[in-house]
Design a protein around this motif. Structure first.
Motif, PDB file in Angstrom:
ATOM      1  N   ASP A 113      19.075   1.761  -3.430  1.00 41.57           N
ATOM      2  CA  ASP A 113      19.790   0.753  -4.200  1.00 41.57           C
ATOM      3  C   ASP A 113      19.525   0.791  -5.703  1.00 41.57           C
ATOM      4  OD1 ASP A 113      17.157  -0.180  -3.945  1.00 41.57           O
ATOM      5  OD2 ASP A 113      17.706  -2.035  -2.940  1.00 41.57           O
ATOM      6  N   PHE A 114      18.284   0.543  -6.117  1.00 40.94           N
ATOM      7  CA  PHE A 114      17.947   0.435  -7.533  1.00 40.94           C
ATOM      8  C   PHE A 114      16.953   1.519  -7.940  1.00 40.94           C
ATOM      9  CE2 PHE A 114      18.917  -3.865  -5.967  1.00 40.94           C
ATOM     10  CZ  PHE A 114      20.055  -4.114  -6.719  1.00 40.94           C
ATOM     11  N   THR A 115      17.066   1.984  -9.176  1.00 42.29           N
ATOM     12  CA  THR A 115      16.178   3.055  -9.639  1.00 42.29           C
ATOM     13  C   THR A 115      14.714   2.665  -9.490  1.00 42.29           C
ATOM     14  OG1 THR A 115      16.298   2.273 -11.933  1.00 42.29           O
ATOM     15  CG2 THR A 115      17.835   4.029 -11.268  1.00 42.29           C
ATOM     16  N   ILE A 116      14.380   1.408  -9.725  1.00 41.45           N
ATOM     17  CA  ILE A 116      12.966   1.001  -9.650  1.00 41.45           C
ATOM     18  C   ILE A 116      12.407   1.091  -8.236  1.00 41.45           C
ATOM     19  CG2 ILE A 116      13.020  -0.405 -11.742  1.00 41.45           C
ATOM     20  CD1 ILE A 116      13.240  -2.903  -9.917  1.00 41.45           C
ATOM     21  N   ASN A 117      13.272   1.319  -7.259  1.00 43.30           N
ATOM     22  CA  ASN A 117      12.830   1.518  -5.874  1.00 43.30           C
ATOM     23  C   ASN A 117      12.773   2.992  -5.490  1.00 43.30           C
ATOM     24  OD1 ASN A 117      12.545  -1.226  -5.374  1.00 43.30           O
ATOM     25  ND2 ASN A 117      14.693  -1.436  -4.792  1.00 43.30           N
ATOM     26  N   THR A 118      12.905   3.878  -6.474  1.00 41.81           N
ATOM     27  CA  THR A 118      12.912   5.314  -6.180  1.00 41.81           C
ATOM     28  C   THR A 118      11.626   6.024  -6.596  1.00 41.81           C
ATOM     29  OG1 THR A 118      13.961   5.938  -8.282  1.00 41.81           O
ATOM     30  CG2 THR A 118      15.429   5.408  -6.427  1.00 41.81           C
ATOM     31  N   ILE A 119      10.675   5.282  -7.146  1.00 44.99           N
ATOM     32  CA  ILE A 119       9.390   5.885  -7.515  1.00 44.99           C
ATOM     33  C   ILE A 119       8.625   6.179  -6.230  1.00 44.99           C
ATOM     34  CG2 ILE A 119       7.218   5.576  -8.772  1.00 44.99           C
ATOM     35  CD1 ILE A 119       8.755   3.484 -10.509  1.00 44.99           C
ATOM     36  N   CYS A 120       8.000   7.338  -6.160  1.00 47.11           N
ATOM     37  CA  CYS A 120       7.241   7.745  -4.974  1.00 47.11           C
ATOM     38  C   CYS A 120       5.797   8.060  -5.360  1.00 47.11           C
ATOM     39  CB  CYS A 120       7.848   9.004  -4.356  1.00 47.11           C
ATOM     40  SG  CYS A 120       9.568   8.873  -3.888  1.00 47.11           S
ATOM     41  N   ILE A 121       4.951   8.090  -4.358  1.00 46.00           N
ATOM     42  CA  ILE A 121       3.576   8.572  -4.516  1.00 46.00           C
ATOM     43  C   ILE A 121       3.399   9.694  -3.497  1.00 46.00           C
ATOM     44  CG2 ILE A 121       1.116   8.022  -4.358  1.00 46.00           C
ATOM     45  CD1 ILE A 121       1.838   5.108  -5.066  1.00 46.00           C
ATOM     46  N   ASP A 122       2.912  10.851  -3.967  1.00 45.27           N
ATOM     47  CA  ASP A 122       2.735  11.985  -3.055  1.00 45.27           C
ATOM     48  C   ASP A 122       1.365  11.946  -2.390  1.00 45.27           C
ATOM     49  OD1 ASP A 122       0.854  13.086  -4.856  1.00 45.27           O
ATOM     50  OD2 ASP A 122       2.221  14.629  -5.592  1.00 45.27           O
ATOM     51  N   LYS A 123       1.093  12.923  -1.558  1.00 44.05           N
ATOM     52  CA  LYS A 123      -0.139  12.972  -0.762  1.00 44.05           C
ATOM     53  C   LYS A 123      -1.402  13.091  -1.604  1.00 44.05           C
ATOM     54  CE  LYS A 123      -0.090  17.948   0.138  1.00 44.05           C
ATOM     55  NZ  LYS A 123      -1.281  18.261  -0.613  1.00 44.05           N
ATOM     56  N   ASP A 124      -1.245  13.486  -2.864  1.00 45.71           N
ATOM     57  CA  ASP A 124      -2.392  13.602  -3.769  1.00 45.71           C
ATOM     58  C   ASP A 124      -2.553  12.381  -4.667  1.00 45.71           C
ATOM     59  OD1 ASP A 124      -3.049  16.221  -2.828  1.00 45.71           O
ATOM     60  OD2 ASP A 124      -1.360  16.990  -4.002  1.00 45.71           O
ATOM     61  N   GLY A 125      -1.709  11.363  -4.472  1.00 45.78           N
ATOM     62  CA  GLY A 125      -1.796  10.146  -5.271  1.00 45.78           C
ATOM     63  C   GLY A 125      -1.034  10.213  -6.579  1.00 45.78           C
ATOM     64  N   ASN A 126      -0.221  11.261  -6.769  1.00 50.59           N
ATOM     65  CA  ASN A 126       0.576  11.398  -7.992  1.00 50.59           C
ATOM     66  C   ASN A 126       1.895  10.656  -7.859  1.00 50.59           C
ATOM     67  OD1 ASN A 126      -1.263  13.325  -9.194  1.00 50.59           O
ATOM     68  ND2 ASN A 126      -0.480  14.786  -7.706  1.00 50.59           N
ATOM     69  N   TYR A 127       2.315  10.037  -8.961  1.00 48.76           N
ATOM     70  CA  TYR A 127       3.632   9.393  -8.983  1.00 48.76           C
ATOM     71  C   TYR A 127       4.704  10.459  -9.149  1.00 48.76           C
ATOM     72  CZ  TYR A 127       1.369   4.866  -9.360  1.00 48.76           C
ATOM     73  OH  TYR A 127       0.620   3.755  -9.105  1.00 48.76           O
ATOM     74  N   VAL A 128       5.786  10.295  -8.407  1.00 48.73           N
ATOM     75  CA  VAL A 128       6.936  11.186  -8.483  1.00 48.73           C
ATOM     76  C   VAL A 128       8.115  10.318  -8.920  1.00 48.73           C
ATOM     77  CG1 VAL A 128       8.465  12.714  -7.179  1.00 48.73           C
ATOM     78  CG2 VAL A 128       6.018  12.630  -6.630  1.00 48.73           C
ATOM     79  N   ASP A 129       8.681  10.638 -10.082  1.00 56.44           N
ATOM     80  CA  ASP A 129       9.757   9.829 -10.650  1.00 56.44           C
ATOM     81  C   ASP A 129      10.929  10.730 -11.022  1.00 56.44           C
ATOM     82  OD1 ASP A 129      11.346   7.931 -11.850  1.00 56.44           O
ATOM     83  OD2 ASP A 129      10.070   7.686 -13.612  1.00 56.44           O
ATOM     84  N   ILE A 130      11.731  11.063 -10.049  1.00 52.97           N
ATOM     85  CA  ILE A 130      12.840  11.995 -10.222  1.00 52.97           C
ATOM     86  C   ILE A 130      14.001  11.377 -11.002  1.00 52.97           C
ATOM     87  CG2 ILE A 130      14.584  13.341  -8.963  1.00 52.97           C
ATOM     88  CD1 ILE A 130      12.470  13.678  -6.724  1.00 52.97           C
ATOM     89  N   LEU A 131      14.237  10.069 -10.839  1.00 55.43           N
ATOM     90  CA  LEU A 131      15.424   9.435 -11.410  1.00 55.43           C
ATOM     91  C   LEU A 131      15.146   8.597 -12.658  1.00 55.43           C
ATOM     92  CD1 LEU A 131      17.234   8.363  -8.103  1.00 55.43           C
ATOM     93  CD2 LEU A 131      17.512  10.468  -9.423  1.00 55.43           C
ATOM     94  N   GLY A 132      13.976   8.750 -13.265  1.00 56.92           N
ATOM     95  CA  GLY A 132      13.680   8.009 -14.497  1.00 56.92           C
ATOM     96  C   GLY A 132      13.416   6.535 -14.283  1.00 56.92           C
ATOM     97  N   ALA A 133      12.944   6.178 -13.128  1.00 58.18           N
ATOM     98  CA  ALA A 133      12.715   4.776 -12.793  1.00 58.18           C
ATOM     99  C   ALA A 133      11.616   4.132 -13.632  1.00 58.18           C
ATOM    100  CB  ALA A 133      12.365   4.656 -11.309  1.00 58.18           C
ATOM    101  N   ARG A 134      10.623   4.908 -13.995  1.00 58.93           N
ATOM    102  CA  ARG A 134       9.509   4.352 -14.764  1.00 58.93           C
ATOM    103  C   ARG A 134       9.987   3.808 -16.113  1.00 58.93           C
ATOM    104  NH1 ARG A 134       3.603   7.010 -14.434  1.00 58.93           N
ATOM    105  NH2 ARG A 134       2.490   5.115 -14.999  1.00 58.93           N
ATOM    106  N   LYS A 135      10.928   4.493 -16.719  1.00 57.95           N
ATOM    107  CA  LYS A 135      11.506   4.031 -17.988  1.00 57.95           C
ATOM    108  C   LYS A 135      12.208   2.690 -17.782  1.00 57.95           C
ATOM    109  CE  LYS A 135      14.816   5.319 -21.563  1.00 57.95           C
ATOM    110  NZ  LYS A 135      15.898   6.222 -21.898  1.00 57.95           N
ATOM    111  N   ASP A 136      12.977   2.579 -16.692  1.00 55.03           N
ATOM    112  CA  ASP A 136      13.653   1.311 -16.396  1.00 55.03           C
ATOM    113  C   ASP A 136      12.639   0.203 -16.145  1.00 55.03           C
ATOM    114  OD1 ASP A 136      16.097   2.559 -16.652  1.00 55.03           O
ATOM    115  OD2 ASP A 136      16.391   2.812 -14.493  1.00 55.03           O
TER     116      ASP A 136
END
Length: 158
Positions: A113-136
């Motif tokens: 639904d919303f970009t702010i719901n697309t931030i992920c955390i991988d198995k190593d604890g890193n944030y994955v932000d493919i769609l620029g959600a962190r900026k939003d």
């Protein structure tokens, strides 16, 4: 952020990885984590299909395999796990009635639904932000993923 449930979620991600699958914490938990808000609502997405998930973990009978969603139980913690998918057709402006399992995280995120719901955390604890959600999130902007008219029409609860 962290806590015991987060540590168990990371174990779940690593179990997926050890069995050849991709898996990420997605949605509210990464968003709240970046905002410094504690939550125990941890959802996981993976390229493992529902039957493969059910072979790896204990599950509850209320799992909704039809929508690629499985509730797993891992060391007494419950997690909602969804298979990467593309929603093809919606019914009653609420639920997808036709889905296609995919093997691509970005395409799965594009159905959300919303970009702010697309931030992920991988198995190593890193944030994955493919769609620029962190900026939003930093700019306090709530933006739909894709065309707002279409997104809101797909699911009226949004």
């Amino acid at each position: 952020m962290g806590g015991y449930m987060y540590k168990k979620a990371m174990e779940v991600l690593n179990k997926f990885s050890q069995n050849g699958y991709l898996a990420y914490i997605v949605g509210g938990y990464p968003r709240y984590s970046l905002l410094g808000i504690n939550t125990k609502d941890i959802d996981i997405c993976t390229n493992a299909k529902p039957m493969e998930i059910m072979k790896l973990f204990d599950t509850e009978a209320i799992s909704d395999v039809k929508y690629g969603s499985v509730k797993i139980i891992y060391k007494n913690f419950k997690f909602d796990v969804t298979t990467f998918r593309k929603d093809i057709k919606y019914e009653d402006n609420r639920k997808p009635i036709k889905i296609k399992y995919i093997n691509d995280l970005k395409k799965d995120l594009l159905r959300r639904d919303f970009t702010i719901n697309t931030i992920c955390i991988d198995k190593d604890g890193n944030y994955v932000d493919i769609l620029g959600a962190r900026k939003d999130l930093d700019n306090k902007v709530i933006k739909t993923v894709g065309n707002p008219k279409n997104k809101l029409k797909e699911d009226a609860l949004r």
